[in-house]
Design a protein around this motif. Sequence first.
Motif, PDB file in Angstrom:
ATOM      1  N   LYS A 198      46.387  28.916  38.160  1.00  0.00           N
ATOM      2  CA  LYS A 198      47.627  29.590  37.773  1.00  0.00           C
ATOM      3  C   LYS A 198      47.418  30.986  37.187  1.00  0.00           C
ATOM      4  CE  LYS A 198      50.050  26.002  38.925  1.00  0.00           C
ATOM      5  NZ  LYS A 198      50.953  26.042  40.104  1.00  0.00           N
ATOM      6  N   ILE A 199      46.242  31.234  36.604  1.00  0.00           N
ATOM      7  CA  ILE A 199      46.000  32.518  35.966  1.00  0.00           C
ATOM      8  C   ILE A 199      44.611  33.020  36.326  1.00  0.00           C
ATOM      9  CG2 ILE A 199      47.505  31.945  34.021  1.00  0.00           C
ATOM     10  CD1 ILE A 199      44.998  31.469  32.336  1.00  0.00           C
ATOM     11  N   ASP A 200      44.356  34.282  36.034  1.00  0.00           N
ATOM     12  CA  ASP A 200      43.037  34.859  36.260  1.00  0.00           C
ATOM     13  C   ASP A 200      42.016  34.145  35.364  1.00  0.00           C
ATOM     14  OD1 ASP A 200      40.714  36.584  36.163  1.00  0.00           O
ATOM     15  OD2 ASP A 200      41.969  38.194  36.964  1.00  0.00           O
ATOM     16  N   LYS A 201      40.936  33.700  35.963  1.00  0.00           N
ATOM     17  CA  LYS A 201      39.900  32.951  35.236  1.00  0.00           C
ATOM     18  C   LYS A 201      39.331  33.751  34.058  1.00  0.00           C
ATOM     19  CE  LYS A 201      35.358  30.791  35.919  1.00  0.00           C
ATOM     20  NZ  LYS A 201      34.649  31.696  34.995  1.00  0.00           N
ATOM     21  N   SER A 202      39.416  35.067  34.143  1.00  0.00           N
ATOM     22  CA  SER A 202      38.832  35.888  33.077  1.00  0.00           C
ATOM     23  C   SER A 202      39.472  35.613  31.721  1.00  0.00           C
ATOM     24  CB  SER A 202      38.980  37.376  33.416  1.00  0.00           C
ATOM     25  OG  SER A 202      40.354  37.762  33.436  1.00  0.00           O
ATOM     26  N   TRP A 203      40.756  35.212  31.709  1.00  0.00           N
ATOM     27  CA  TRP A 203      41.425  34.906  30.440  1.00  0.00           C
ATOM     28  C   TRP A 203      40.799  33.682  29.775  1.00  0.00           C
ATOM     29  CZ3 TRP A 203      44.010  38.213  27.790  1.00  0.00           C
ATOM     30  CH2 TRP A 203      44.751  39.213  28.421  1.00  0.00           C
ATOM     31  N   ILE A 204      40.386  32.729  30.586  1.00  0.00           N
ATOM     32  CA  ILE A 204      39.738  31.532  30.052  1.00  0.00           C
ATOM     33  C   ILE A 204      38.392  31.909  29.454  1.00  0.00           C
ATOM     34  CG2 ILE A 204      38.814  29.252  30.638  1.00  0.00           C
ATOM     35  CD1 ILE A 204      40.893  29.202  32.947  1.00  0.00           C
ATOM     36  N   ASP A 205      37.652  32.733  30.182  1.00  0.00           N
ATOM     37  CA  ASP A 205      36.349  33.180  29.681  1.00  0.00           C
ATOM     38  C   ASP A 205      36.505  33.975  28.386  1.00  0.00           C
ATOM     39  OD1 ASP A 205      35.188  32.030  31.937  1.00  0.00           O
ATOM     40  OD2 ASP A 205      35.247  33.910  33.092  1.00  0.00           O
ATOM     41  N   LYS A 206      37.530  34.816  28.337  1.00  0.00           N
ATOM     42  CA  LYS A 206      37.740  35.670  27.160  1.00  0.00           C
ATOM     43  C   LYS A 206      38.048  34.858  25.904  1.00  0.00           C
ATOM     44  CE  LYS A 206      39.406  39.683  29.765  1.00  0.00           C
ATOM     45  NZ  LYS A 206      40.614  40.468  30.150  1.00  0.00           N
ATOM     46  N   ILE A 207      38.895  33.834  26.040  1.00  0.00           N
ATOM     47  CA  ILE A 207      39.252  33.087  24.832  1.00  0.00           C
ATOM     48  C   ILE A 207      38.090  32.216  24.346  1.00  0.00           C
ATOM     49  CG2 ILE A 207      40.293  31.032  25.939  1.00  0.00           C
ATOM     50  CD1 ILE A 207      42.461  31.248  23.677  1.00  0.00           C
ATOM     51  N   PHE A 208      37.294  31.699  25.272  1.00  0.00           N
ATOM     52  CA  PHE A 208      36.123  30.926  24.841  1.00  0.00           C
ATOM     53  C   PHE A 208      35.088  31.835  24.177  1.00  0.00           C
ATOM     54  CE2 PHE A 208      37.640  27.353  27.413  1.00  0.00           C
ATOM     55  CZ  PHE A 208      37.272  26.294  26.600  1.00  0.00           C
ATOM     56  N   LYS A 209      34.932  33.037  24.713  1.00  0.00           N
ATOM     57  CA  LYS A 209      34.007  33.997  24.121  1.00  0.00           C
ATOM     58  C   LYS A 209      34.475  34.407  22.727  1.00  0.00           C
ATOM     59  CE  LYS A 209      31.772  38.467  24.989  1.00  0.00           C
ATOM     60  NZ  LYS A 209      31.672  39.637  25.928  1.00  0.00           N
ATOM     61  N   ALA A 210      35.785  34.650  22.587  1.00  0.00           N
ATOM     62  CA  ALA A 210      36.345  35.035  21.288  1.00  0.00           C
ATOM     63  C   ALA A 210      36.234  33.891  20.285  1.00  0.00           C
ATOM     64  CB  ALA A 210      37.810  35.448  21.466  1.00  0.00           C
TER      65      ALA A 210
END
Length: 346
Positions: free
Chosen positions: A322-334
């Motif tokens: 549903k969304i760009d995978k980068s958002w998932i990576d960003k929140i886990f990194k944060a």
Amino acid sequence: MRKGLIWFGLGLFVLGGLMGPGSARAAEFVMKISLPSPMVEWTQFNEPYAVLKAEIEKRSGGRIEVQLYPAGVLGDMTSGVEQVKKGIIQGVQVVDGWIANHFPEIQVISIPYIFQDRDVAWKVLDGPFGKEIMEAYTKKTGLRLLHLTENGGFRNFSNNVREIRTAADMKGLKIRVMPNPAHQETVKALGALPVTIDWGELYTALQTKVADGQENAVPTFLVPKLYEVQKYMTLDGHFYSINSVIVQDKWFKSLPPELQTAIEQAAFVSTVVNRGVCTALEQKGIKFIQEKGMKVYAPTLKEKETFKEASQKPVIEYLKTKIDKSWIDKIFKATEAAERELGYRK
């Protein structure tokens, strides 16, 4: 003559008291904000917005008058946002479940069990990640999130059927959820049946067994007195739920820079108040519902892990569609960075 001057002076005093520094007559701008929930004192539905109003008026030197319209008198969230877009009102309070309908990226905040505790969530949302997702929201929608406050905080499961200790205990239960796809997918992954029911109808739905249970933060759970129609609560904290006030970005940018700053400063203060109220209410609320006869269970770390193992991966896989995978990576990194900074990791 002297008597006349005295009465004239008294008149000016009374008039000045009525007008005040943030009155409609003195203000250059009026900021109407729709609040779907009633302003019940000492809840997340009252103090943060009362403070937001007071701080905007104070910090703008009375140039902005804030008018609050609680209890949905101007319509629901959908209607409120349409009014904001048309410039009929300037702001509306919305929850993450509603935001997800037109900005699915917000659902990364609802990845189950992503935040260990409140301080981690605050660090992530107040940092670069929070700023980036708020900017992305504005770019995509033309609307602006004033802040990322708690919609009561961490959400927990309650029901009328049995005590829930592990993920296996969720199987077959009908659980009311918000219209947030990530929330629905989480409940499905835990083996329960998600049921979408309007907030205003939830009490009756639980009372009449249309749903076995629901999931909400403790402060939110208290407002409609759901403890009267629920027997069990499990403090699993599956989602950290947020809300915000949405304004039209075009309107916001039309204000003089110093007034934009005043609103941003006020939003920060309101956020701090919101988080303090929610944290305190959660602690007091748990004790209160126990006194009302509810059985409250806090899962062990091992038991809580069963919920995470059952739900987190399926929800992430769903979000990737549903969304760009980068958002998932960003929140886990944060989140990882916040955990290290706060001492949860070495």
